[in-house]
Structures are given as C-alpha cells and as structure tokens.
Design an enzyme around this catalytic site. Sequence first.
Site, PDB file in Angstrom:
ATOM      1  N   GLU A  16      42.074  38.821  53.976  1.00  0.00           N
ATOM      2  CA  GLU A  16      43.332  37.860  53.917  1.00  0.00           C
ATOM      3  C   GLU A  16      44.520  38.815  54.311  1.00  0.00           C
ATOM      4  O   GLU A  16      45.349  38.963  53.617  1.00  0.00           O
ATOM      5  CB  GLU A  16      43.592  37.334  52.576  1.00  0.00           C
ATOM      6  CG  GLU A  16      42.577  36.295  51.959  1.00  0.00           C
ATOM      7  CD  GLU A  16      42.893  35.711  50.563  1.00  0.00           C
ATOM      8  OE1 GLU A  16      44.011  36.027  50.175  1.00  0.00           O
ATOM      9  OE2 GLU A  16      42.248  34.927  50.258  1.00  0.00           O
ATOM     10  N   GLU A  46      35.157  33.143  50.231  1.00  0.00           N
ATOM     11  CA  GLU A  46      35.584  32.804  48.846  1.00  0.00           C
ATOM     12  C   GLU A  46      35.971  31.525  48.463  1.00  0.00           C
ATOM     13  O   GLU A  46      36.560  30.858  49.488  1.00  0.00           O
ATOM     14  CB  GLU A  46      36.849  33.693  48.572  1.00  0.00           C
ATOM     15  CG  GLU A  46      36.847  35.179  48.434  1.00  0.00           C
ATOM     16  CD  GLU A  46      38.164  35.826  48.207  1.00  0.00           C
ATOM     17  OE1 GLU A  46      39.050  35.107  47.633  1.00  0.00           O
ATOM     18  OE2 GLU A  46      38.486  36.970  48.545  1.00  0.00           O
TER      19      GLU A  46
HETATM   20  C1  BG6 Z   1      41.972  35.450  46.913  1.00  0.00           C
HETATM   21  C2  BG6 Z   1      41.953  37.089  46.973  1.00  0.00           C
HETATM   22  O1  BG6 Z   1      43.132  35.094  47.579  1.00  0.00           O
HETATM   23  O2  BG6 Z   1      42.134  34.823  45.895  1.00  0.00           O
HETATM   24  C3  BG6 Z   1      41.444  37.621  45.787  1.00  0.00           C
HETATM   25  O3  BG6 Z   1      41.250  37.411  48.143  1.00  0.00           O
HETATM   26  C4  BG6 Z   1      41.953  36.739  44.704  1.00  0.00           C
HETATM   27  O4  BG6 Z   1      41.832  38.927  45.767  1.00  0.00           O
HETATM   28  C5  BG6 Z   1      41.448  35.379  44.529  1.00  0.00           C
HETATM   29  O5  BG6 Z   1      41.669  37.423  43.358  1.00  0.00           O
HETATM   30  C6  BG6 Z   1      41.971  34.626  43.751  1.00  0.00           C
HETATM   31  O6  BG6 Z   1      43.338  34.465  43.425  1.00  0.00           O
HETATM   32  P1  BG6 Z   1      44.037  34.993  42.120  1.00  0.00           P
HETATM   33  O7  BG6 Z   1      45.586  35.244  42.499  1.00  0.00           O
HETATM   34  O8  BG6 Z   1      43.921  33.851  41.184  1.00  0.00           O
HETATM   35  O9  BG6 Z   1      43.155  35.941  41.647  1.00  0.00           O
END
Ligand code: BG6
Length: 475
Positions: free
Chosen positions: A171, A369
């Site tokens: 990202e 992800e």
């Molecule tokens: C992604 C990132 O954007 O989202 C992670 O690569 C992050 O590092 C994940 O943890 C979930 O978002 P958040 O802010 O709820 O942890």
Amino acid sequence: MSDLTIPIPQNFILGASSSAWQTEGWTGKKENQDSYIDIWYKNDRHVWYEGYGPAIATDLINRYQEDVDLMKKIGLTHYRTSINWSRFLTDYENAIVDEDYASHYDNFITAMLESGITPMICLEHYELPAELFYKYGGWGSKHVVELFTKYAQKVFERYNHLVKRWFVFNEPIVIQTRVYLDAVRWPYEQNTNTWMQWNHNKNLATAKVVQLFRNNNYQGTIGTILNPEVTYARSNSKEDQQAAKLYDLFYNRVFLDPAFNGEYPQELIELLAKHHVKWDYSDQELEIIKQYRVDEVGINLYFPHRVKAATKEWNKNMPFHPAYYYEPFDLPGKIMNKSRGWEIYPKIVYDFAMRVKQEYNNKSWFICENGMGIEDEKRFKNSDGIIQDDYRIDFISMHIYWALKAINDGANCGGYMLWAFTDNVSPMNAFKNRYGLIEINLEKNRARSMKKSAFWFEKLIKTRQLAIKLDDQYK
Ligand code: BG6
C-alpha cells in the site's frame, strides 16, 4: 436464498497476510531503529487506542514456532509478511545488517519452509526508518530511494535461496495520503507536492528494486501490493461519472498504471501540471519505471468507495487537493461493518477482476488482503471459550465467491490471502478491531486460540469446496 457448493481451483492460493511491525515486537531494537510508525506513536500517543502501541505486538519474534504450528494445522499454503527495514539494518547509509534481528527472520522463514508454508515477503509495510524521515524527509528524497535499494539487496542476498515470492511495497499510497494530502496523521502537514513526490519516488523505488532483482538473476518473482479503492459513481450522470473517473485517476491509477503498464496516465500528468503540483521526475526515471515492471500485483480489497460530483466550488486559496473534483457519496441502506466504519460490498472483487481483464490486459494478480476487523470479539465466545465469528466466515465466503465467479468469467486472479492470520496491532486502532483467524488474548500473556473461522478455513483448505448460502440475485 440458495445453497451452493463451488469447487476452488487447485492452483488458487488460500493463505493469510500480516506485516512485521504489526506482529513482531522485537525487544532488541536499538535507539536509532525506530520506524515511521514508532515515531507517529511516540509523537501522538493519544490517538492510539487505549494508548497501545506497536512495541510488543503479538510477540511473534518469540512465538513464531507456535504460530507456524497453527498455520500448519489450518493448512495454510502461503503466509505473507514483511521484513522491517528500520530493524533489519543498524546503519541505513551503509546497509549494515543487524544480525540479532535478522537471525529471528532466518528462524521464522526456515520454520515456515519446514512446515510446507511458502513465505511471501514484502520489503516495506510502512516501516520507513524514522532516521530517514527526519534527516531526508523520507520518501520525498531520491537518496532514500537509493538507500532502499541497498537495503533490498541485503535482504535478497540473505534470503533469495529461501524466499521465491517477493513484494516491494505494501500500500505505497497510504502514509503520504494521510500525512501530506489529508493532513489527518502526524505530522499533519498539508503539502500536495510532497504527496506526489512520495508517490513518484515509491514507483521509482519499485522499478529500481525490480531492476536489481533481474540484474542479479534471483529466482522467483518480484511484485508489489496495492490498495486501489474500487470506486463507484452515485449515478450515471456525466458529472458523477467524471468525479469517479478522476477519483480513480488520482488515488488508484497513480500506482496501478505504473505497476501494470509501466507508465503514468497522461491525464494525471496534465492535471497535476494544470494545478501547479510540483514533483521532481525525469525522462530517465520514467524510462526505468517503463522498463522494470513487477511480475505480479497483490491487491488489498476491503470496501468500496463511492463518490458524486463536487457541489461546492473549491476555495482557490487552498492548495490543490483531488477533492476539487469529487465529494464522498453516502449510499443509503449500505451494509456496514460498524466496528471499522467500512461498507461491506463483496462484489468489489468481481468488479476489480473485470477491470484488470479489460483495462490491464488480464495481468496476473491476487487478493493479498481482505478481512473483517471486529471490536470486542470476546462477547462472541461460546462456553468452550471459542469465538463464534460467523460474521467473518460469511464475509470471507462472499469475497471468495466473487473471486471464483470472476475466474469463471476469465479473470486472472491467483488466490485469496486473509487479513489476518492472528489478531494484530492496527495503525492507531491498536488491538481494538480484531482481524485474526487466531485470537490473541492480551489478558493471558497473548495466548493463541483458534476462532470458529480458523476451523472453517481449515476445512475450506482441506476440501477446496466453498459452501455458501447465496441471495438469488447474485447467482
Ligand atoms: C491494510 C493494511 O490497509 O489494512 C494493514 O495493509 C491494516 O496494515 C489493514 O492493518 C486493516 O486496516 P486497520 O486499519 O483496521 O488495521
């Protein structure tokens, strides 16, 4: 509603993701080994949930074997994490490896391989060394691009015989958008020029690391991980469509086009010039970006983005911001994950897949992800103490369903990696929203235990059959 059972192709990866800083919690860190995340926490502790920072995280560095055993039990074939640039070196200028830190990753990576798990390693998941942030302005500096390449070389030299699937960034748009574009994160400095400079220098760094990888004939693949927000216009009106197109141009295509096509969209360059955004780039750098493209792109997909045409005139005294061209659109009746404040719309997977097929020559990509962060999951424990996270099972099922449907319609989507394998520390949200298949119990010395979704994922991997209850409109 219909009950469906859909076979999952054998070559479709079912894995999980995480990052170094969100799990490792290394106590051997020296004073100069802070990352951007550490100094954000140090300078702005009150914005972190319950004052909780990344220092211990899930204590993975001491408990990696336990986690690998759980991965093996569940049957994960792939696990993605990062190496923490700020910790891997003791001297960033001369790329001197911290042997103590690196030895933990030697062990972790070896343990994964011994358990038949393919490590996928990313070189930067927001882990820019703080020293380089203070001294050079971080990714705004070309010198930092060179230092990153030196660091990458050290990582490749050490692990290329073990790791065959690499990623340059996770990202790459996020930090500068929060810090320099929206100014909602420390150090809260609005500067659109700096925002674009970071974007460009990260695209350049990606290409330079690809160049290094190819020149050394390392085996395996080198990719990058992006987080395009699948963007929908409020309506089919010309104005709303244009707002969505420009949102996509500034936030998605600024990285997607260089990754897939090796160049920036001409329209982006023209609009930046029109709005006097100054960024330092040369023809030679654009040529490097063109020549050294990644082998594959991992895509992080969580929620849709919705926009409408701007209704107010932009204040001409304000510096340029892409919001000049759009306003957020709040879809009435949308389905929400209220813990995280994110809309749930699994069809983003299908729509993104079709976009790659149609606009990016059906290049190779996978879901790197996707997941659901839920607050106070303890309330869902059954009498045996197992979190009954059926909401997560539904969430994952629907996203995999749309991926499989896309593959059926010709998409080149190679797999699904869940965020995350275990609960872990989130930027600012700390351990508030839990994402894992595995619960991390903070009250019990970070004890690990499988949630209901972990047993479900285990079965999914074993049977490779997705059983799903589907609303008839989606069939
Ligand atoms: C992604 C990132 O954007 O989202 C992670 O690569 C992050 O590092 C994940 O943890 C979930 O978002 P958040 O802010 O709820 O942890």
